[in-house]
Design an enzyme around this catalytic site. Structure first.
Site, PDB file in Angstrom:
ATOM      1  N   GLN A 125       5.887  10.489  26.888  1.00 11.02           N
ATOM      2  CA  GLN A 125       6.151   9.821  25.615  1.00 11.02           C
ATOM      3  C   GLN A 125       4.900   9.021  25.243  1.00 11.02           C
ATOM      4  O   GLN A 125       4.503   8.115  25.983  1.00 11.02           O
ATOM      5  CB  GLN A 125       7.348   8.883  25.778  1.00 11.02           C
ATOM      6  CG  GLN A 125       7.740   8.157  24.512  1.00 11.02           C
ATOM      7  CD  GLN A 125       8.753   7.044  24.782  1.00 11.02           C
ATOM      8  OE1 GLN A 125       8.848   6.548  25.907  1.00 11.02           O
ATOM      9  NE2 GLN A 125       9.501   6.665  23.778  1.00 11.02           N
ATOM     10  N   SER A 128       3.521   3.930  22.547  1.00 13.98           N
ATOM     11  CA  SER A 128       2.890   2.611  22.558  1.00 13.98           C
ATOM     12  C   SER A 128       1.390   2.719  22.363  1.00 13.98           C
ATOM     13  O   SER A 128       0.755   3.666  22.820  1.00 13.98           O
ATOM     14  CB  SER A 128       3.167   1.912  23.885  1.00 13.98           C
ATOM     15  OG  SER A 128       4.549   1.836  24.109  1.00 13.98           O
ATOM     16  N   SER A 160       4.246   6.881  30.684  1.00  9.17           N
ATOM     17  CA  SER A 160       4.758   7.188  32.027  1.00  9.17           C
ATOM     18  C   SER A 160       4.440   8.631  32.415  1.00  9.17           C
ATOM     19  O   SER A 160       4.725   9.551  31.649  1.00  9.17           O
ATOM     20  CB  SER A 160       6.274   6.994  32.083  1.00  9.17           C
ATOM     21  OG  SER A 160       6.591   5.651  31.877  1.00  9.17           O
ATOM     22  N   GLU A 244      17.015   6.576  23.903  1.00  7.17           N
ATOM     23  CA  GLU A 244      16.353   5.929  25.034  1.00  7.17           C
ATOM     24  C   GLU A 244      17.169   4.736  25.528  1.00  7.17           C
ATOM     25  O   GLU A 244      17.300   4.502  26.715  1.00  7.17           O
ATOM     26  CB  GLU A 244      14.948   5.483  24.615  1.00  7.17           C
ATOM     27  CG  GLU A 244      14.132   4.925  25.764  1.00  7.17           C
ATOM     28  CD  GLU A 244      12.653   4.822  25.446  1.00  7.17           C
ATOM     29  OE1 GLU A 244      12.296   4.776  24.265  1.00  7.17           O
ATOM     30  OE2 GLU A 244      11.859   4.785  26.409  1.00  7.17           O
ATOM     31  N   ASN A 360      13.678  -6.519  26.402  1.00  6.20           N
ATOM     32  CA  ASN A 360      15.016  -7.110  26.253  1.00  6.20           C
ATOM     33  C   ASN A 360      15.051  -8.229  25.213  1.00  6.20           C
ATOM     34  O   ASN A 360      16.102  -8.485  24.626  1.00  6.20           O
ATOM     35  CB  ASN A 360      15.522  -7.581  27.625  1.00  6.20           C
ATOM     36  CG  ASN A 360      15.970  -6.401  28.465  1.00  6.20           C
ATOM     37  OD1 ASN A 360      15.716  -5.248  28.108  1.00  6.20           O
ATOM     38  ND2 ASN A 360      16.642  -6.677  29.567  1.00  6.20           N
ATOM     39  N   GLU A 361      13.883  -8.876  24.975  1.00  9.54           N
ATOM     40  CA  GLU A 361      13.862  -9.887  23.901  1.00  9.54           C
ATOM     41  C   GLU A 361      14.161  -9.205  22.561  1.00  9.54           C
ATOM     42  O   GLU A 361      14.946  -9.704  21.750  1.00  9.54           O
ATOM     43  CB  GLU A 361      12.484 -10.576  23.827  1.00  9.54           C
ATOM     44  CG  GLU A 361      12.167 -11.501  24.994  1.00  9.54           C
ATOM     45  CD  GLU A 361      11.694 -10.757  26.238  1.00  9.54           C
ATOM     46  OE1 GLU A 361      11.420  -9.541  26.146  1.00  9.54           O
ATOM     47  OE2 GLU A 361      11.624 -11.371  27.314  1.00  9.54           O
TER      48      GLU A 361
END
Ligand SMILES: Cc1cc2nc3c(=O)[nH]c(=O)nc-3n(C[C@H](O)[C@H](O)[C@H](O)COP(=O)(O)OP(=O)(O)OC[C@H]3O[C@@H](n4cnc5c(N)ncnc54)[C@H](O)[C@@H]3O)c2cc1C
Length: 379
Positions: A125, A128, A160, A244, A360-361
């Site tokens: 993927q 980013s 990754s 995802e 998670n934020e």
């Protein structure tokens, strides 16, 4: 919701258990984040694919078994209970494939899905970028129109397994003059070994070399590798992101198996009273996640979209994974020290869970605003 599985579903489970019992490697494969482990895991994908166990929920025409979500969940429970290897093809199978099944063309599905199911083409993927992680829409890598396709230039990062993967999928800015950053993006697939591509490993905490950044210098991609049409990338990417965070990336089967291993470790270590409650929490948490997932799956099967609920899922599994590994390491004490021990390795990887797939934020902001209807936070 009726949690009793039909006799046909139980027969499917039994068939999967028998196959896994006969095929799962007797010893764990080397880490799929190393060249040797990557090759071993690819061979395992081929073995799964040969008997159509690699992607049970896909249509049979692409290498699957036409199973619904419930049978996929049953398969995953059996898969992890059998101690089967981690899935090297996960980015392709869990992220790209669902996107192609909804937004791709039939030509793309026929060309891309069967080799993915057999582990012949493993996907990374490439979303980013150095300045575009949480704020993905600010990405700068571009796709410039050329004869019969596009030229890609720019830099992707935190990809990754890109050091060993074959191909990647990502978003590119194809119309730089649009008024909003999420407009004018195109979703493309490209070869990681094409001329103009440089893949450079990034060191991880555990020292394994598969994590990488990708540099692109006028890399040619034909029109047939655009997903969903030029300029429509953001909408397609949001569909991938839902997958995802949602049901497919971390199935409960994996955590049920980890919780069982933790409980066995606790029993084997004299039923340590200090960690008892945390071990019980891990076992209950795995079961709760299983039930939550069955409930979500049944709502999905009734035609409801999952939407922002996926963010709840993501926060839960990532924090659960850290707590479970911390408990195991506390139980092991000094015996858990070697960095290449199973639990220590799992712990290091669990630390990344609250970061990848959207931090998670960011997930908490989504939960607050879109599920709870709270006012928009300050940005
Ligand atoms: C192990 C691992 C594997 C990964 N694999 C891949 C991969 O295969 N492919 C890929 O494309 N990417 C991958 N990533 C990248 C991952 O998706 C990003 O790291 C993530 O989206 C965060 O982006 P960032 O690192 O740029 O941090 P930033 O976006 O710079 O965030 C830094 C901190 O600020 C917080 N923050 C930022 N904006 C806000 C806001 N608006 N409100 C509240 N807090 C905010 C974040 O939550 C975070 O804590 C991986 C990352 C890791 C760690």
């Amino acid at each position: 919701m009726d949690l009793t599985h039909s006799p046909a579903d139980e027969a499917f489970r039994a068939e999967a258990r028998t196959w896994l019992g006969a095929h799962v490697p007797a010893r764990p494969l080397p880490s799929l984040e190393t060249a040797e482990g990557f090759a071993a895991h690819r061979a395992w994908e081929a073995e799964l694919g040969a008997d159509r166990w690699s992607v049970v929920s896909w249509p049979a025409a692409y290498g699957g078994r036409d199973c619904g979500l419930v049978r996929w969940l049953l398969f995953e429970e059996e898969y992890y209970a059998a101690g089967a290897p981690g899935r090297v093809g996960q980015n392709g199978v869990s992220l790209l494939a669902p996107t192609l099944l909804v937004h791709g063309t039939e030509e793309q599905r026929v060309r891309i899905l069967p080799p993915m199911a057999r582990g012949e083409v493993v996907w990374a993927q490439a979303w980013s970028e150095p300045e575009a992680g949480s704020d993905l829409a600010s990405l700068r890598s571009r796709a410039v129109r050329t004869d019969g396709g596009w030229l890609l230039s720019g830099q992707k990062t935190w990809s990754s397994r890109a050091a060993f993967a074959d191909r990647a999928f990502g978003l590119f800015r194809s119309e730089p003059d649009m008024p909003k950053p999420h407009q004018g993006l195109t979703y493309l697939m490209f070869d990681l070994r094409a001329p103009g591509v440089t893949v450079r490993p990034i060191g991880r905490l555990d020292g394994k070399p598969a994590f990488a950044e990708i540099f692109l210098d006028e890399v040619f991609v034909p029109d047939e590798d655009v997903i969903g049409g030029p300029g429509r990338g953001w909408r397609i990417a949001m569909s991938t992101a839902g997958d995802e965070r949602g049901l497919t990336l971390r199935s409960p089967g994996r955590f049920l198996a980890s919780a069982d291993r933790l409980a066995a470790l606790w029993h084997g270590r004299g039923r340590d009273p200090f960690t008892r409650d945390r071990v019980a929490d891990a076992v209950i948490g795995a079961r709760a996640y299983q039930l939550f997932t069955y409930a979500a799956a049944s709502r999905f099967l009734d035609g409801e979209a999952l939407g922002p609920e996926s963010s709840l899922n993501k926060v839960f599994w990532s924090e659960y994974d850290v707590a479970l590994h911390e408990t195991a390491l506390d139980l092991l004490g000094a015996d858990g020290e070697p960095a290449d021990g199973d639990w220590a390795e799992g712990y290091l990887f669990s630390l990344a869970g609250p970061i990848y797939a959207g931090t998670n934020e960011i997930q908490r902001d989504i939960i607050a605003e879109r599920l709870l209807g709270l006012p928009r936070g300050r940005r």
